[in-house]
Each structure stands twice: as C-alpha cells, then as structure tokens.
Write an enzyme that holds these catalytic residues in place. Structure first.
Site, mmCIF file in Angstrom:
data_model
loop_
_atom_site.group_PDB
_atom_site.id
_atom_site.type_symbol
_atom_site.label_atom_id
_atom_site.label_comp_id
_atom_site.label_asym_id
_atom_site.label_seq_id
_atom_site.Cartn_x
_atom_site.Cartn_y
_atom_site.Cartn_z
ATOM 1 N N THR A 95 6.126 3.690 2.007
ATOM 2 C CA THR A 95 6.879 4.899 2.344
ATOM 3 C C THR A 95 7.408 5.588 1.090
ATOM 4 O O THR A 95 7.598 4.941 0.052
ATOM 5 C CB THR A 95 8.075 4.493 3.253
ATOM 6 N N ASP A 96 7.687 6.886 1.200
ATOM 7 C CA ASP A 96 8.320 7.605 0.086
ATOM 8 C C ASP A 96 9.794 7.220 -0.044
ATOM 9 O O ASP A 96 10.434 7.547 -1.047
ATOM 10 C CB ASP A 96 8.182 9.125 0.260
ATOM 11 N N GLU A 97 10.338 6.512 0.979
ATOM 12 C CA GLU A 97 11.775 6.197 0.934
ATOM 13 C C GLU A 97 12.123 5.213 -0.180
ATOM 14 O O GLU A 97 13.285 5.073 -0.552
ATOM 15 C CB GLU A 97 12.254 5.671 2.307
ATOM 16 N N ASN B 262 7.526 11.237 6.068
ATOM 17 C CA ASN B 262 7.782 11.002 7.505
ATOM 18 C C ASN B 262 6.612 11.460 8.365
ATOM 19 O O ASN B 262 6.165 12.596 8.263
ATOM 20 C CB ASN B 262 9.022 11.784 7.948
ATOM 21 N N ASN B 263 6.154 10.567 9.234
ATOM 22 C CA ASN B 263 5.066 10.892 10.162
ATOM 23 C C ASN B 263 5.638 11.357 11.498
ATOM 24 O O ASN B 263 6.747 10.986 11.877
ATOM 25 C CB ASN B 263 4.231 9.645 10.448
ATOM 26 N N TYR C 35 16.083 -0.837 4.917
ATOM 27 C CA TYR C 35 14.658 -0.612 5.186
ATOM 28 C C TYR C 35 13.916 -0.281 3.890
ATOM 29 O O TYR C 35 12.916 -0.932 3.544
ATOM 30 C CB TYR C 35 14.471 0.534 6.198
ATOM 31 N N SER C 36 14.402 0.720 3.148
ATOM 32 C CA SER C 36 13.646 1.153 1.968
ATOM 33 C C SER C 36 13.684 0.088 0.873
ATOM 34 O O SER C 36 12.712 -0.081 0.123
ATOM 35 C CB SER C 36 14.125 2.512 1.459
ATOM 36 N N TYR D 103 22.778 13.847 13.073
ATOM 37 C CA TYR D 103 23.675 13.144 12.148
ATOM 38 C C TYR D 103 24.291 14.130 11.150
ATOM 39 O O TYR D 103 23.567 14.965 10.568
ATOM 40 C CB TYR D 103 22.918 12.077 11.347
ATOM 41 N N THR E 14 6.093 -6.620 18.726
ATOM 42 C CA THR E 14 7.562 -6.516 18.809
ATOM 43 C C THR E 14 7.869 -5.335 19.736
ATOM 44 O O THR E 14 6.951 -4.736 20.310
ATOM 45 C CB THR E 14 8.162 -6.218 17.419
ATOM 46 N N PRO F 163 25.257 5.904 7.445
ATOM 47 C CA PRO F 163 25.713 5.457 6.116
ATOM 48 C C PRO F 163 24.545 5.455 5.124
ATOM 49 O O PRO F 163 23.432 5.070 5.489
ATOM 50 C CB PRO F 163 26.208 4.026 6.360
ATOM 51 N N LYS G 257 10.966 -2.338 1.807
ATOM 52 C CA LYS G 257 9.627 -1.800 1.536
ATOM 53 C C LYS G 257 9.385 -1.758 0.015
ATOM 54 O O LYS G 257 8.282 -2.044 -0.457
ATOM 55 C CB LYS G 257 9.465 -0.394 2.131
HETATM 56 P P1 NAD Z 1 6.118 0.904 14.006
HETATM 57 O O1 NAD Z 1 7.494 0.340 14.005
HETATM 58 O O2 NAD Z 1 5.745 1.937 15.034
HETATM 59 O O3 NAD Z 1 5.039 -0.268 14.159
HETATM 60 C C1 NAD Z 1 5.138 -1.469 13.454
HETATM 61 C C2 NAD Z 1 4.143 -2.440 14.056
HETATM 62 O O4 NAD Z 1 4.235 -3.676 13.326
HETATM 63 C C3 NAD Z 1 4.394 -2.765 15.534
HETATM 64 O O5 NAD Z 1 3.187 -2.737 16.253
HETATM 65 C C4 NAD Z 1 4.975 -4.167 15.501
HETATM 66 O O6 NAD Z 1 4.679 -4.926 16.679
HETATM 67 C C5 NAD Z 1 4.304 -4.750 14.258
HETATM 68 N N1 NAD Z 1 5.104 -5.829 13.665
HETATM 69 C C6 NAD Z 1 6.421 -5.803 13.341
HETATM 70 N N2 NAD Z 1 6.800 -7.004 12.837
HETATM 71 C C7 NAD Z 1 5.697 -7.781 12.824
HETATM 72 C C8 NAD Z 1 5.443 -9.120 12.407
HETATM 73 N N3 NAD Z 1 6.425 -9.891 11.900
HETATM 74 N N4 NAD Z 1 4.175 -9.610 12.520
HETATM 75 C C9 NAD Z 1 3.174 -8.844 13.026
HETATM 76 N N5 NAD Z 1 3.371 -7.577 13.462
HETATM 77 C C10 NAD Z 1 4.611 -7.050 13.353
HETATM 78 O O7 NAD Z 1 5.901 1.450 12.528
HETATM 79 P P2 NAD Z 1 5.077 2.720 12.015
HETATM 80 O O8 NAD Z 1 5.957 3.897 12.038
HETATM 81 O O9 NAD Z 1 3.777 2.758 12.692
HETATM 82 O O10 NAD Z 1 4.877 2.310 10.484
HETATM 83 C C11 NAD Z 1 3.769 1.518 10.078
HETATM 84 C C12 NAD Z 1 3.842 1.293 8.586
HETATM 85 O O11 NAD Z 1 3.841 2.535 7.895
HETATM 86 C C13 NAD Z 1 5.103 0.541 8.147
HETATM 87 O O12 NAD Z 1 4.750 -0.337 7.124
HETATM 88 C C14 NAD Z 1 5.998 1.649 7.604
HETATM 89 O O13 NAD Z 1 6.869 1.173 6.621
HETATM 90 C C15 NAD Z 1 4.980 2.616 7.041
HETATM 91 N N6 NAD Z 1 5.384 4.033 7.018
HETATM 92 C C16 NAD Z 1 5.916 4.624 8.137
HETATM 93 C C17 NAD Z 1 6.234 5.973 8.089
HETATM 94 C C18 NAD Z 1 6.769 6.690 9.309
HETATM 95 O O14 NAD Z 1 7.136 7.870 9.219
HETATM 96 N N7 NAD Z 1 6.815 6.067 10.468
HETATM 97 C C19 NAD Z 1 6.047 6.715 6.921
HETATM 98 C C20 NAD Z 1 5.514 6.055 5.799
HETATM 99 C C21 NAD Z 1 5.174 4.719 5.865
HETATM 100 P P1 TYD Z 2 14.227 9.179 11.195
HETATM 101 O O1 TYD Z 2 13.249 9.747 12.175
HETATM 102 O O2 TYD Z 2 15.034 8.001 11.583
HETATM 103 O O3 TYD Z 2 13.406 8.910 9.854
HETATM 104 P P2 TYD Z 2 13.950 8.489 8.359
HETATM 105 O O4 TYD Z 2 15.384 8.155 8.446
HETATM 106 O O5 TYD Z 2 13.114 7.310 8.060
HETATM 107 O O6 TYD Z 2 13.671 9.680 7.509
HETATM 108 O O7 TYD Z 2 15.238 10.342 10.791
HETATM 109 C C1 TYD Z 2 14.801 11.583 10.288
HETATM 110 C C2 TYD Z 2 16.027 12.406 9.974
HETATM 111 O O8 TYD Z 2 16.710 12.721 11.187
HETATM 112 C C3 TYD Z 2 17.033 11.669 9.101
HETATM 113 O O9 TYD Z 2 17.642 12.610 8.219
HETATM 114 C C4 TYD Z 2 18.064 11.159 10.094
HETATM 115 C C5 TYD Z 2 18.054 12.219 11.175
HETATM 116 N N1 TYD Z 2 18.359 11.746 12.560
HETATM 117 C C6 TYD Z 2 19.340 12.380 13.324
HETATM 118 O O10 TYD Z 2 19.976 13.352 12.883
HETATM 119 N N2 TYD Z 2 19.582 11.919 14.588
HETATM 120 C C7 TYD Z 2 18.906 10.864 15.114
HETATM 121 O O11 TYD Z 2 19.200 10.461 16.276
HETATM 122 C C8 TYD Z 2 17.891 10.230 14.324
HETATM 123 C C9 TYD Z 2 17.117 9.049 14.862
HETATM 124 C C10 TYD Z 2 17.641 10.709 13.054
#
Ligand code: NAD
Ligand code: TYD
Length: 351
Positions: free
Chosen positions: A132-134, A186-187, A157-158, A214, A38, A289, A161
């Site tokens: 996720t912790d969300e 958050n990573n 989203y949460s 925000y 995607t 929101p 998940k």
């Molecule tokens: P990302 O959005 O960077 O990557 C998601 C990947 O999934 C992409 O490569 C996309 O092509 C693939 N994908 C999406 N829909 C698909 C489908 N229908 N079929 C096959 N592939 C598909 O996400 P990320 O940040 O790397 O997160 C990976 C996982 O870790 C997710 O499950 C997310 O919920 C979880 N997670 C993320 C964070 C964070 O901070 N980013 C924290 C905790 C958990």
């Molecule tokens: P984000 O990276 O979207 O992660 P998550 O919402 O999953 O925690 O956002 C991290 C924090 O930063 C969240 O409190 C929302 C805020 N934020 C902004 O203030 N401005 C932005 O443009 C974005 C993307 C996030």
C-alpha cells in the site's frame, strides 16, 4: 516449466479480482487461491470462475507454516502473488496484534516456505508482494509519493505493511528470493467489504443511515478502480525486473467530503431520489487517531517503464460500483449480518 501461481487472499476484495483476471486471461496457468476466509474473505466473490479447470481453492491460514509447505508441494508452486492481509486501518487501531500476526509473521512464513521450496533454482521463480501507499505516511497539501519516498507509517496497519515490505526486500537481498513489490493507492469497486469509506457509505445511503464523516472530511485519498489495480499487478508480475518496486495510482485525488457529495449525487439519481436528498445523512464524527491527511501517488514509473495506466475514469468506475451494489443486495445482506453489526456498534456507536 508450467506456472502454478499461489495467490494469497484471493477470496478478498482485490484478491478476487486478481484471481479472476489470471484464471480467465491465462488458461495455461494453474491458479491456487489460498485464503483463511476471515470476515473479509468470501467465496461468493468468485462464483463465476469457481468451476474453471485451471482454478483451485485452498482454505489455509498463512500463520500455519506446515500447511503452507504442504500446499507448495501439492501444487508445485512456481510463483506467489501475496495479498492476504488484515487490511482495515480502523480495525488495526482496535486490535493491532491481528495485523502483526497476519501481515508480518504471515508474510515471513510465506517467504520462508518459498525460499525452502525453490532453493534449487531460485531465479526461476517470483514473489510478488502487494502493498500500500500508506507505508509512506502522510503528505501535506503538496507533493506525491514516489518509489524513493522514505517509509514513515502512522497506523498499526501501515506499520505492519511497511514491516512486511522490509522483510520481502530482506529475503531478496539476503537469500536471493526474486521479488517485486507494488504500493497501490486506495481501491474501490465491486466486492469491497462495507467497512471502508466507499462501500460503507453506499450501503448506508441505500438504507438511509447516517454517513459518518471523520473530522471535517478534509482528508484526501487517491482512488483507483480495483480492476485497474489487478491489471497493474498482472503487468508488474509479468514485466518488471527482479527487486523492482512500483507505485500504482490513478492521479485521482479527492477530499473525502467532495467524494461523499459525488457519491450522493450519483446514488440519489440511481435511486430516484430528488437530487441532494441524501446530503442530510452526512454526520461529522470524532476523527480517526493518527489520521493521515493526504495520500497521492506519482505513478510515472509504472506508466513510463511498463506502459500501465488506468482504464476508467473515476465517475465511470464509481457508477459501475454503485450499479454492482444495487444489483447484488444479497451479497451485501450476507456480509452485513452477524459480526458486522458488532463491529459497526463498536466503531461508530459512541463516536
Ligand atoms: P481484504 O481485507 O478485502 O481481503 C484480505 C483477504 O486476506 C481476505 O480474503 C482474508 O480472508 C484473507 N486473509 C486475512 N488473513 C489471512 C490469513 N492469516 N491467512 C490467509 N488469508 C488471510 O483486503 P483487500 O482490500 O483486498 O487488500 C488485499 C491486499 O492489498 C492487502 O495486502 C492490502 O494491504 C493491499 N492493498 C489494499 C488496498 C485497498 O485499498 N484495499 C490498497 C493497496 C494495497
Ligand atoms: P478507508 O476507506 O478506511 O481507507 P484508508 O483509511 O485506508 O485510506 O478511509 C478512507 C478515508 O475516509 C479516510 O480518510 C478515512 C475516511 N473515513 C470516514 O470519514 N468515515 C468512515 O466511516 C470511514 C470508514 C472512513
């Protein structure tokens, strides 16, 4: 039995780091990266390992059960590490259905495929669901999320998940699928798509564009370096008991505004700008929101039971992340052309 591990979402941000760790650390495993590519999936994240003899890429959507079945058969899949998802809260507010399809139905498709394919010897396998912790919702100013905190998701989203976590548990309890779940904070790190706070702000600071904070910037997140998350997944996948869940986090809470100021300090220094110059880019915009106030993980269980802890400090990780973006301008250009501009307009133009 030789392990043949299906890693879904392996072309995404976290998935690519998990794939790299497994391909390089375990040459005896076959690693099958299944990803639909995607907007968030990018094979440029994996150019360094794409020719490894124990690595295969399959472009497949988890919404296609017949194709999943073919992949399980073709590669004799023994284990799954499931990361494929729609992952951005703001996009989930714009288009919740995409999250319901991929995160809920896609996860159930995978569970169903694994259950059917492993039916003769279920206990020899493992389904590791990355979450996720969300799912726990929001904290006030005090306290931490533990593995027993009640689920209370607030964003589409949460909620999607949380639902996927429940289905993984249900397939474990009802059909005996041996699962583990990790709920991570958050990573941040290299290869992070610039829609999330840290990479979006790094990109905007480089380009002298406004930094859209925000609300008042008072929301708090617990940040973990992506490679430490990949190490945690490795640890839980190999060491955890069946049906266990683990919270993963860095004991590293930052208010958004303080984080933005740290990022600006580090980046102004690296870009040779007078200290604090980029603070002029901070722009307060309409709040998200349902914006969760605070996330904070209690990672005691994974530390005490499995011996995992983060390996880098926040300043080290953030500095390495900024260096990566400054050295990979082509990557950044590729992912911010085309549809990214459309998304940015939609999300920020009238905020
Ligand atoms: P990302 O959005 O960077 O990557 C998601 C990947 O999934 C992409 O490569 C996309 O092509 C693939 N994908 C999406 N829909 C698909 C489908 N229908 N079929 C096959 N592939 C598909 O996400 P990320 O940040 O790397 O997160 C990976 C996982 O870790 C997710 O499950 C997310 O919920 C979880 N997670 C993320 C964070 C964070 O901070 N980013 C924290 C905790 C958990
Ligand atoms: P984000 O990276 O979207 O992660 P998550 O919402 O999953 O925690 O956002 C991290 C924090 O930063 C969240 O409190 C929302 C805020 N934020 C902004 O203030 N401005 C932005 O443009 C974005 C993307 C996030």
């Amino acid at each position: 039995m030789q392990k043949s591990i299906l890693i879904t979402g392996g072309a995404g941000f976290i998935g690519s780091h998990v794939v790299r760790l497994f391909v390089t650390k375990y040459p005896e495993y076959k690693i099958v990266n299944l990803d639909a590519l995607t907007y968030a999936g990018n094979l440029e994240n994996l150019t360094d390992i794409e020719h490894s003899s124990n690595y295969v890429f399959e472009k497949v959507n988890i919404l296609e059960p017949e194709k999943l079945k073919e992949i399980f058969q073709k590669h004799a899949i023994t284990d799954v590490i499931h990361l494929a998802a729609e992952s951005h809260v703001d996009r989930s507010i714009l288009s919740p259905m995409d999250f319901i399809y991929t995160n809920i139905i896609g996860t159930v498709n995978l569970l169903q495929t694994a259950k059917d394919f492993w039916k003769d010897n279920l206990s020899a396998h493992r389904f590791h669901h990355v979450s996720t912790d969300e799912v726990y919702g929001t904290l006030g100013n005090e306290g931490f999320f533990t593995e027993t905190t009640a689920y209370s998701p607030n964003s589409p989203y949460s909620a999607s998940k949380a639902s996927s976590d429940h289905f993984v548990r249900a397939y474990g309890e009802t059909y005996g699928i041996p699962f583990v779940i990790t709920n991570c904070s958050n990573n941040y790190g290299p290869n992070h798509f610039p829609e999330k706070l840290i990479p979006l702000f790094i990109n905007n600071i480089i380009n002298n564009k406004p930094l859209p904070v925000y609300g008042k910037g008072e929301n708090t997140r617990d940040w973990l370096y992506v490679i430490d998350h990949a190490r945690a997944i490795d640890t839980v996948f190999h060491k955890a008991a069946n049906h266990a869940t683990y919270n993963v986090g860095g004991f590293n809470e930052w208010k958004n505004l303080d984080l933005v100021k740290l990022l600006i300090r580090l980046m102004d220094e690296k870009l040779g700008r007078p200290s604090g110059t980029s603070e002029a880019l901070i722009t307060y915009v309409k709040d998200r929101p349902g914006h969760d106030l605070r996330y904070a993980i209690d990672a005691t269980k994974i530390n005490k039971e499995l011996g995992w802890s983060p390996s880098v400090t926040f300043e080290e990780g953030l500095s390495a992340t900024i260096d990566w973006y400054l050295a990979n301008t082509e990557w950044l250009q590729h992912v911010t052309s085309g549809n990214y501009q459309k998304y940015y307009e939609e999300q920020y133009a009238v905020r």
